[in-house]
Design a protein around this motif. Sequence first.
Motif, PDB file in Angstrom:
ATOM      1  N   LEU A  17       0.845  -1.183   0.000  1.00 39.18           N
ATOM      2  CA  LEU A  17       0.000   0.000   0.000  1.00 39.18           C
ATOM      3  C   LEU A  17       0.885   1.240   0.000  1.00 39.18           C
ATOM      4  N   ALA A  18       0.670   2.130  -0.956  1.00 37.29           N
ATOM      5  CA  ALA A  18       1.590   3.246  -1.187  1.00 37.29           C
ATOM      6  C   ALA A  18       1.598   4.244  -0.038  1.00 37.29           C
ATOM      7  N   HIS A  19       0.534   4.358   0.716  1.00 37.67           N
ATOM      8  CA  HIS A  19       0.505   5.331   1.810  1.00 37.67           C
ATOM      9  C   HIS A  19       1.107   4.768   3.093  1.00 37.67           C
ATOM     10  N   SER A  20       0.611   3.626   3.545  1.00 36.46           N
ATOM     11  CA  SER A  20       1.057   3.076   4.834  1.00 36.46           C
ATOM     12  C   SER A  20       2.290   2.193   4.713  1.00 36.46           C
ATOM     13  N   ARG A  76       7.097   6.229  10.486  1.00 38.53           N
ATOM     14  CA  ARG A  76       6.034   5.602  11.268  1.00 38.53           C
ATOM     15  C   ARG A  76       6.033   4.122  10.938  1.00 38.53           C
ATOM     16  N   SER A  77       5.443   3.323  11.797  1.00 39.70           N
ATOM     17  CA  SER A  77       5.337   1.889  11.518  1.00 39.70           C
ATOM     18  C   SER A  77       4.225   1.655  10.498  1.00 39.70           C
ATOM     19  N   PRO A  78       4.405   0.727   9.540  1.00 37.01           N
ATOM     20  CA  PRO A  78       3.364   0.478   8.525  1.00 37.01           C
ATOM     21  C   PRO A  78       2.026   0.076   9.122  1.00 37.01           C
ATOM     22  N   LEU A  79       2.025  -0.745  10.172  1.00 40.85           N
ATOM     23  CA  LEU A  79       0.750  -1.170  10.744  1.00 40.85           C
ATOM     24  C   LEU A  79       0.018  -0.011  11.411  1.00 40.85           C
ATOM     25  N   ALA A  80       0.761   0.936  12.022  1.00 42.95           N
ATOM     26  CA  ALA A  80       0.109   2.091  12.623  1.00 42.95           C
ATOM     27  C   ALA A  80      -0.552   2.960  11.556  1.00 42.95           C
TER      28      ALA A  80
END
Length: 516
Positions: A164-167, A294-298
């Motif tokens: 996912l390009a954003h997260s 930031r962490s991807p899952l957050a």
Amino acid sequence: MHHFRQALLRMRQGDSDRDIAAARIMGRPKAAQWRRLASEHGWLDPALALPDDEAIAAALGSPRKASTTISSLEAQRERVSGWVEQGVSGTAIHAALKRQHGWAGSYSAVRRLVADIRSQLPPETTCRLDFEPGEAAQVDFGAGPTLVHPDGQPRRTWAFVMTLAHSRHQYVEFVWDQTVATWLGCHRRAFEWFAGVPRRVVIDNAKCAITRACAQDPTVQRAYAECAEGYRFKIDPCPPHDPQKKGIVESGVKYLKGNFLPLRSFRDLTDLNAQARTWVLDEAGVRCHGSTRRSPLALFALEAPLLQALPAQAPDLGTWHRVSVHRDCHVQFERILYSAPFALVGKTLWLRATDAAVALFEDYRHVATHPRGQRAGQRVSVREHLPPEAQAFFGRDRVWCTGQAERIGPACQALVEQLLADRILERLRAAQGVLALLKPYGQARLEAACARALAHGSAHYRTVKTILATGADLRCDTPAPTPAVYGHTRFTRPATELFAELTPTRIPHPQQDLLH
């Protein structure tokens, strides 16, 4: 430039060159040189305004000295410049000069000339692409480890990665190939992993997705277009030779290869994918990403509600293939044969294959649907697709013959069953021939002929045909009268009478009793 301005300011205040050098602004020789230059321009007068940076730079001139060294490859500069603009490496240029032009110099001369040429080229610039939550995902394949395939042979695996390009949250799945069916299946499982669908999917120009790569008008695989329509996302292929347009997933694949695959062992493909899912959730998903900090899952927790919802019913994803109808009224797909109407022999059809079924189309017209074959060499056929004569041939089996004979009469049924019960000779065609006599002779005559053949103990097709051809079934024959003299046979005695004359003391002899 800051140092020159500070030195000029101190000179206006009355500081000597020794004081300027002690302040570590510049050395005494350089300060003396700068004092003479400032005096020539009248900049030492405290009553005047300080000159701007442009005036100081113009007075100082270029700080570089022109090089007096001439390269030994100066005569080849134009040719080497063309190679550099084409992206040819220095080692390849060195080898080409030795091979094609007989140059005997060292690689260092080539390296220096290439560096000088590249320094004069305009610098390459780029910009970072930003994506809104739920806007886009990027997809790519990467080489995976070599494992033992179910067929027993070692085979390389491939990592399908959707990011996912954003997260920057990822879906990772290792597969055996990069076929269209695998590509579509990975997309379905990726969307289910994210529990949503991005509005746009940025891809490379892989053959499983794009049949003709073009920056303006690419041609999309028919099956992939149906997938995009079913899940309601837009396909965004990168321009040819420009993978930077999907640099997010490129970095994700590189991160996968560098942080997941090393120092791990895998039993099989199932174990590899299980470890990959755990790694994505426990390590890759909780790390501090280098770009987003930031962490991807957050970030995914914020992006997930903005993804498009999955369709209520998953689309039926299938792959399209061009197949030809052979003279046996079958098409071949993955070494399995599927029947098609005999009127289409010699034509080219579209075959759509899913996990459970195979459908045939003539352009847009649906022709046939078959269950998907399970093994190579299997023949999946529908009898109605064959020519009429072939349908009749295959339809006249043993069951058909028995049913037809039963409708004609008991004698015909008995004769046909006797033909089919032969344990040495296959007499199916004989039974079919007997039943074929129904059309020219009728039911009554065929039944009578079969009865007459059974009465004579000759249950053969030729016997029934001869009886009908000669009209013997129409004659009412009566048995010939037997003379009274033959009413009692002289030499025939019943067994009770024969054995009653035997005495208990005598052992009967078969030959003697027969003569007696």
